[in-house]
Design an enzyme around this catalytic site. Structure first.
Site, PDB file in Angstrom:
ATOM      1  N   ALA A  69       4.361  49.634  93.784  1.00  0.00           N
ATOM      2  CA  ALA A  69       5.271  49.068  94.787  1.00  0.00           C
ATOM      3  C   ALA A  69       4.704  49.298  96.183  1.00  0.00           C
ATOM      4  O   ALA A  69       4.928  48.487  97.089  1.00  0.00           O
ATOM      5  CB  ALA A  69       6.655  49.695  94.655  1.00  0.00           C
ATOM      6  N   THR A  70       3.969  50.383  96.344  1.00  0.00           N
ATOM      7  CA  THR A  70       3.347  50.636  97.651  1.00  0.00           C
ATOM      8  C   THR A  70       2.452  49.455  98.026  1.00  0.00           C
ATOM      9  O   THR A  70       2.486  48.964  99.166  1.00  0.00           O
ATOM     10  CB  THR A  70       2.525  51.946  97.594  1.00  0.00           C
ATOM     11  OG1 THR A  70       3.417  53.032  97.316  1.00  0.00           O
ATOM     12  CG2 THR A  70       1.794  52.213  98.898  1.00  0.00           C
ATOM     13  N   ASN A 149      15.547  56.249  98.377  1.00  0.00           N
ATOM     14  CA  ASN A 149      14.986  57.157  97.372  1.00  0.00           C
ATOM     15  C   ASN A 149      15.344  58.610  97.608  1.00  0.00           C
ATOM     16  O   ASN A 149      15.387  59.407  96.676  1.00  0.00           O
ATOM     17  CB  ASN A 149      13.454  57.011  97.314  1.00  0.00           C
ATOM     18  CG  ASN A 149      12.826  57.130  98.683  1.00  0.00           C
ATOM     19  OD1 ASN A 149      13.176  56.390  99.595  1.00  0.00           O
ATOM     20  ND2 ASN A 149      11.914  58.054  98.842  1.00  0.00           N
ATOM     21  N   GLN A 177      14.189  51.667  93.897  1.00  0.00           N
ATOM     22  CA  GLN A 177      15.189  52.575  93.314  1.00  0.00           C
ATOM     23  C   GLN A 177      16.415  51.823  92.813  1.00  0.00           C
ATOM     24  O   GLN A 177      17.319  52.435  92.230  1.00  0.00           O
ATOM     25  CB  GLN A 177      15.621  53.629  94.349  1.00  0.00           C
ATOM     26  CG  GLN A 177      14.506  54.540  94.827  1.00  0.00           C
ATOM     27  CD  GLN A 177      14.104  55.584  93.782  1.00  0.00           C
ATOM     28  OE1 GLN A 177      14.829  55.859  92.823  1.00  0.00           O
ATOM     29  NE2 GLN A 177      12.931  56.169  93.964  1.00  0.00           N
ATOM     30  N   SER A 194       8.875  48.653  91.053  1.00  0.00           N
ATOM     31  CA  SER A 194       7.854  49.526  90.456  1.00  0.00           C
ATOM     32  C   SER A 194       8.260  49.887  89.035  1.00  0.00           C
ATOM     33  O   SER A 194       9.428  50.226  88.790  1.00  0.00           O
ATOM     34  CB  SER A 194       7.755  50.795  91.315  1.00  0.00           C
ATOM     35  OG  SER A 194       6.779  51.656  90.807  1.00  0.00           O
ATOM     36  N   HIS A 196       7.389  52.494  87.093  1.00  0.00           N
ATOM     37  CA  HIS A 196       7.622  53.883  86.666  1.00  0.00           C
ATOM     38  C   HIS A 196       8.987  54.436  87.080  1.00  0.00           C
ATOM     39  O   HIS A 196       9.370  55.527  86.678  1.00  0.00           O
ATOM     40  CB  HIS A 196       6.461  54.801  87.100  1.00  0.00           C
ATOM     41  CG  HIS A 196       6.402  55.170  88.553  1.00  0.00           C
ATOM     42  ND1 HIS A 196       6.873  56.363  89.029  1.00  0.00           N
ATOM     43  CD2 HIS A 196       5.904  54.505  89.629  1.00  0.00           C
ATOM     44  CE1 HIS A 196       6.648  56.426  90.343  1.00  0.00           C
ATOM     45  NE2 HIS A 196       6.075  55.314  90.725  1.00  0.00           N
ATOM     46  N   THR A 232      -8.302  41.928  87.836  1.00  0.00           N
ATOM     47  CA  THR A 232      -7.963  41.737  86.426  1.00  0.00           C
ATOM     48  C   THR A 232      -6.680  42.483  86.105  1.00  0.00           C
ATOM     49  O   THR A 232      -6.563  43.680  86.394  1.00  0.00           O
ATOM     50  CB  THR A 232      -9.110  42.278  85.534  1.00  0.00           C
ATOM     51  OG1 THR A 232     -10.308  41.619  85.920  1.00  0.00           O
ATOM     52  CG2 THR A 232      -8.826  42.050  84.069  1.00  0.00           C
ATOM     53  N   CYS A 315       9.400  65.447 102.215  1.00  0.00           N
ATOM     54  CA  CYS A 315       9.345  63.993 102.093  1.00  0.00           C
ATOM     55  C   CYS A 315       9.045  63.640 100.646  1.00  0.00           C
ATOM     56  O   CYS A 315       8.138  64.206 100.033  1.00  0.00           O
ATOM     57  CB  CYS A 315       8.245  63.451 102.993  1.00  0.00           C
ATOM     58  SG  CYS A 315       8.165  61.679 102.957  1.00  0.00           S
TER      59      CYS A 315
HETATM   60  N1  PLP Z   1       9.783  52.618  97.661  1.00  0.00           N
HETATM   61  C1  PLP Z   1      10.621  53.537  97.191  1.00  0.00           C
HETATM   62  C2  PLP Z   1      12.057  53.497  97.608  1.00  0.00           C
HETATM   63  C3  PLP Z   1      10.187  54.532  96.316  1.00  0.00           C
HETATM   64  O1  PLP Z   1      11.032  55.443  95.859  1.00  0.00           O
HETATM   65  C4  PLP Z   1       8.814  54.531  95.939  1.00  0.00           C
HETATM   66  C5  PLP Z   1       8.283  55.600  95.076  1.00  0.00           C
HETATM   67  O2  PLP Z   1       8.496  56.769  95.329  1.00  0.00           O
HETATM   68  C6  PLP Z   1       7.977  53.531  96.445  1.00  0.00           C
HETATM   69  C7  PLP Z   1       8.489  52.595  97.303  1.00  0.00           C
HETATM   70  C8  PLP Z   1       6.532  53.451  96.042  1.00  0.00           C
HETATM   71  O3  PLP Z   1       6.425  53.068  94.687  1.00  0.00           O
HETATM   72  P1  PLP Z   1       5.063  53.261  93.879  1.00  0.00           P
HETATM   73  O4  PLP Z   1       5.111  54.654  93.329  1.00  0.00           O
HETATM   74  O5  PLP Z   1       5.097  52.219  92.789  1.00  0.00           O
HETATM   75  O6  PLP Z   1       3.954  53.044  94.823  1.00  0.00           O
END
Ligand code: PLP
Length: 372
Positions: A69-70, A149, A177, A194, A196, A232, A315
């Site tokens: 997600a980042t 989060n 989240q 994301s 996970h 890929t 954090c």
């Molecule tokens: N955004 C939120 C609200 C999150 O809690 C997280 C993960 O901690 C992320 C973004 C980033 O997700 P990823 O671990 O897939 O990079």
């Protein structure tokens, strides 16, 4: 170990591991190659894409898979600003966003974008009049997360999107989240998720894009994902994400009921000795970020190593920086250092939660007795 850190990551669902196994053990074809095996892998990825899109439940768009997600958030922000015309270089976000949004926005500001970071109230909620005041025709994108989060607070994303659209800006929602827990409202043009965080594998995320709102490509190369995100794809990770998304859709109601029950059980153990950080009403209830004045939360974590929970003051990105979220809701440094985050969900039993919180509460009381 009792695992109470569901905001950091979630246990992989057994169904997800089963779905991934053949794609790790036997089926190694490149999904972008024209062989029969390659086509089979590509077809499995398309099934997974549909499963993720159905879990997001928004009309008029599609997802591209990303490495996290980042990455999706970086892409959405940088690619939107890059695509916007010269005058539209304003970016608006909120002080309690994840570092993946805040740090990307800061980077964009370093490149010449005009950045506004809106404050939140002590309840963690954005005041929409603050946003309204800032909006003009130079805003390219407004980024607001759905479920926080760190403190679980739910922002009014539908209203934010409506306001952003009133000046033709795009709206990006970090729904990492929220997916599978809180319905994503209609409105956002871009949504990051994301795997996970929904009992899927680490190393895969996705960006949902409304048709026409696709950001400029961020990763260049072989032209995968409709030329928008090269690289890929991993069939195993995509299939795992899809299986997790399907389960999240199927189990949404029972997961929700379970979390409600756990929340009620947790509050009963904690009584009035602990205070909830952020709004109690506008909140996802699988996140219990709480403080107890005078308690040293890092000592609690050290004393209870067999219970996995988080320091409220650290954090959540694991960077070791003090929590910008607790500062944004105006908690003093002392109160932030007395804060812990308990996160629970699908695989947490009520007994585990009650046992763990009883021990957390007793350890806090022992600290108070020592100090007295
Ligand atoms: N955004 C939120 C609200 C999150 O809690 C997280 C993960 O901690 C992320 C973004 C980033 O997700 P990823 O671990 O897939 O990079």
């Amino acid at each position: 170990m009792i695992y109470l850190d569901y905001q950091a990551t979630t246990p992989v669902a057994p169904e997800v591991a089963d779905a991934m196994r053949p794609w790790i053990e036997d089926k190694f074809a490149n999904p972008h190659s024209p062989s029969i095996a390659g086509r089979e892998a590509a077809a499995a990825i398309e099934v997974a894409r549909g499963q993720v899109e159905r879990a997001i439940r928004l009309e008029g768009g599609s997802v591209a898979f990303t490495g996290s997600a980042t990455e999706a958030l970086n892409w959405a922000l940088k690619g939107t600003v890059e695509k916007a015309s010269g005058e539209r270089n304003r970016v608006i976000t909120v002080a309690t966003e994840h570092a993946a949004v805040l740090d990307t926005c800061e980077w964009l500001a370093g490149q010449g974008a005009d950045l506004t970071v809106l404050p939140v109230g002590p309840d963690g909620l954005l005041d929409l009049t603050d946003l309204e005041r800032e909006l003009d025709e130079r805003v390219a994108i407004v980024a607001v997360m759905l479920v926080n989060n760190e403190i679980g607070v739910i922002q009014p994303v539908a209203d934010v999107a409506r306001l952003a659209h009133s000046c033709d800006a795009l709206m990006l929602c970090d729904a990492v989240q929220a997916l599978g827990r809180v319905d994503i409202p209609e409105g956002p043009d871009l949504v990051a998720v994301s795997a996970h965080k929904i009992h899927g594998p680490k190393g895969i995320g996705a960006l949902w894009m409304r048709k026409g709102a696709e950001p400029a490509p961020f990763i260049h190369g072989g032209g995968q994902e409709r030329g928008l995100r090269s690289g890929t794809l991993s069939p195993a990770l995509c299939v795992g994400f899809g299986a997790a998304a399907k389960l999240a859709s199927e189990r949404a109601d029972s997961d929700r009921q379970h979390v409600e029950q756990l929340w009620a059980a947790a509050l009963e153990v904690l009584g009035s000795r602990w205070t909830i950080n952020g709004s109690i009403d506008e909140r996802y209830r699988g996140n219990l970020n709480i403080h107890r004045e005078g308690v040293d939360a890092s000592r609690l974590v050290a004393d209870l190593r067999d219970i996995a929970f988080s320091l409220g003051s650290a954090c959540a990105s694991g960077s070791g920086r003090p929590s910008h979220v607790l500062r944004a809701i105006d908690l003093s440094g002392r109160t932030a250092r007395s804060s812990i985050r308990i996160g629970f969900g699908r695989y947490t039993t009520e007994k585990e939660l009650v046992d763990a919180l009883t021990r957390v509460d007793a350890a806090a009381r022992a600290q108070e007795n020592l100090a007295a």
